[in-house]
Design a protein around this motif. Structure first.
Motif, PDB file in Angstrom:
ATOM      1  N   ASP A  42       0.839  -1.172   0.000  1.00  0.00           N
ATOM      2  CA  ASP A  42       0.000   0.000   0.000  1.00  0.00           C
ATOM      3  C   ASP A  42       0.893   1.247   0.000  1.00  0.00           C
ATOM      4  O   ASP A  42       1.624   1.479   0.967  1.00  0.00           O
ATOM      5  N   PRO A  43       0.854   2.053  -1.082  1.00  0.00           N
ATOM      6  CA  PRO A  43       1.703   3.250  -1.146  1.00  0.00           C
ATOM      7  C   PRO A  43       1.483   4.220   0.016  1.00  0.00           C
ATOM      8  O   PRO A  43       2.374   4.977   0.377  1.00  0.00           O
ATOM      9  N   ALA A  44       0.311   4.204   0.635  1.00  0.00           N
ATOM     10  CA  ALA A  44       0.062   5.084   1.778  1.00  0.00           C
ATOM     11  C   ALA A  44       0.953   4.734   2.966  1.00  0.00           C
ATOM     12  O   ALA A  44       1.190   5.558   3.839  1.00  0.00           O
ATOM     13  N   ASP A  45       1.449   3.515   2.994  1.00  0.00           N
ATOM     14  CA  ASP A  45       2.329   3.068   4.087  1.00  0.00           C
ATOM     15  C   ASP A  45       3.771   3.555   3.927  1.00  0.00           C
ATOM     16  O   ASP A  45       4.552   3.473   4.863  1.00  0.00           O
ATOM     17  N   ASP A  46       4.135   4.060   2.751  1.00  0.00           N
ATOM     18  CA  ASP A  46       5.526   4.394   2.469  1.00  0.00           C
ATOM     19  C   ASP A  46       6.147   5.393   3.439  1.00  0.00           C
ATOM     20  O   ASP A  46       7.351   5.399   3.631  1.00  0.00           O
ATOM     21  N   PHE A  47       5.344   6.241   4.039  1.00  0.00           N
ATOM     22  CA  PHE A  47       5.878   7.267   4.930  1.00  0.00           C
ATOM     23  C   PHE A  47       5.671   6.947   6.408  1.00  0.00           C
ATOM     24  O   PHE A  47       5.997   7.743   7.271  1.00  0.00           O
ATOM     25  N   PRO A  50       6.487   4.735   9.882  1.00  0.00           N
ATOM     26  CA  PRO A  50       7.637   4.002  10.431  1.00  0.00           C
ATOM     27  C   PRO A  50       7.525   2.522  10.051  1.00  0.00           C
ATOM     28  O   PRO A  50       6.422   1.987   9.916  1.00  0.00           O
ATOM     29  N   ILE A  51       8.645   1.852   9.877  1.00  0.00           N
ATOM     30  CA  ILE A  51       8.654   0.466   9.398  1.00  0.00           C
ATOM     31  C   ILE A  51       7.821  -0.461  10.291  1.00  0.00           C
ATOM     32  O   ILE A  51       7.201  -1.399   9.811  1.00  0.00           O
ATOM     33  N   THR A  52       7.759  -0.163  11.571  1.00  0.00           N
ATOM     34  CA  THR A  52       6.993  -1.021  12.488  1.00  0.00           C
ATOM     35  C   THR A  52       5.483  -0.884  12.297  1.00  0.00           C
ATOM     36  O   THR A  52       4.730  -1.729  12.759  1.00  0.00           O
ATOM     37  N   GLN A  53       5.039   0.172  11.620  1.00  0.00           N
ATOM     38  CA  GLN A  53       3.604   0.400  11.418  1.00  0.00           C
ATOM     39  C   GLN A  53       3.136   0.065  10.001  1.00  0.00           C
ATOM     40  O   GLN A  53       1.957   0.169   9.700  1.00  0.00           O
ATOM     41  N   ARG A  54       4.054  -0.322   9.135  1.00  0.00           N
ATOM     42  CA  ARG A  54       3.688  -0.632   7.756  1.00  0.00           C
ATOM     43  C   ARG A  54       3.054  -2.011   7.665  1.00  0.00           C
ATOM     44  O   ARG A  54       3.415  -2.928   8.402  1.00  0.00           O
ATOM     45  N   LYS A  55       2.116  -2.148   6.764  1.00  0.00           N
ATOM     46  CA  LYS A  55       1.493  -3.447   6.518  1.00  0.00           C
ATOM     47  C   LYS A  55       2.413  -4.228   5.597  1.00  0.00           C
ATOM     48  O   LYS A  55       2.626  -3.839   4.454  1.00  0.00           O
ATOM     49  N   ARG A  56       2.961  -5.294   6.106  1.00  0.00           N
ATOM     50  CA  ARG A  56       3.891  -6.123   5.337  1.00  0.00           C
ATOM     51  C   ARG A  56       3.548  -7.583   5.547  1.00  0.00           C
ATOM     52  O   ARG A  56       3.051  -7.979   6.591  1.00  0.00           O
ATOM     53  N   VAL A  57       3.875  -8.370   4.562  1.00  0.00           N
ATOM     54  CA  VAL A  57       3.770  -9.814   4.690  1.00  0.00           C
ATOM     55  C   VAL A  57       5.190 -10.335   4.499  1.00  0.00           C
ATOM     56  O   VAL A  57       5.782 -10.162   3.435  1.00  0.00           O
ATOM     57  N   SER A  58       5.734 -10.933   5.529  1.00  0.00           N
ATOM     58  CA  SER A  58       7.106 -11.432   5.427  1.00  0.00           C
ATOM     59  C   SER A  58       7.103 -12.821   4.803  1.00  0.00           C
ATOM     60  O   SER A  58       6.075 -13.513   4.769  1.00  0.00           O
TER      61      SER A  58
END
Length: 176
Positions: free
Chosen positions: A1-6, A8-16
């Motif tokens: 989600d481009p809205a997550d780009d700004f 902090p890394i701990t708050q970004r939606k990611r799938v590892s």
């Protein structure tokens, strides 16, 4: 989600990759010779947070000072935790070795027999010619080369353990 780009890394939606593998019922393990806290180790805790993890040093209070805590040499830590017999007993597993040898000060993190210049290729050059700064130390380059030689040894050692297994394995090496 481009809205997550700004964010902090701990708050970004990611799938590892760990989430993906575990969804496919693949056991994931991390054997890390690095610290498990501090800003330098943030990526590890995010990527491998749901993985079964074993650290060479479980000191959660060291943070960014974990480099001051004595660690075993990478190949010894990995050999203590992964053997051909252990590999043969596992089913559908993703195992990650997280090494420390490639971090400075390099010579501190490698065995004594690797603490020597690897070659003399750059001996005729000044530090200024190599680094653009007369204050740079060429010995740092030799130390880094020695660490890379040791990492090559450690990876080869791990490949030998995997190669002796009776099960098929895929071995992938990532350098940071």
């Amino acid at each position: 989600d481009p809205a997550d780009d700004f964010l902090p890394i701990t708050q970004r939606k990611r799938v590892s990759i760990i989430d993906v593998l575990q969804a496919a019922d693949i056991n994931t393990k991390l054997y890390s010779n690095q610290g498990n806290t501090g800003t330098w180790n943030y990526a590890s805790s995010i990527i491998f947070g749901k993985s079964q993890s074993k650290f060479s040093n479980e000191n959660k209070y060291a943070g960014n000072s974990d480099n001051r805590i004595k660690k075993p040499f990478d190949h010894l830590f990995f050999n203590d935790n992964i053997t051909t017999q252990k590999l043969d007993s596992l089913s559908k597993s993703f195992i990650t070795f997280h090494s420390y040898a490639g971090h400075g000060p390099y010579l501190k993190n490698i065995p004594i027999n690797f603490r020597k210049p690897v070659d003399s290729l750059l001996n005729g050059f000044s530090a200024e010619a190599l680094f653009g700064n007369a204050n740079s130390k060429k010995s740092l380059l030799d130390s880094y080369d020695s660490a890379i030689s040791y990492i090559d040894f450690s990876v080869s050692n791990a490949i030998e353990v995997v190669d002796q297994s009776n099960k098929p394995w895929v071995f992938i090496y990532f350098a940071d």
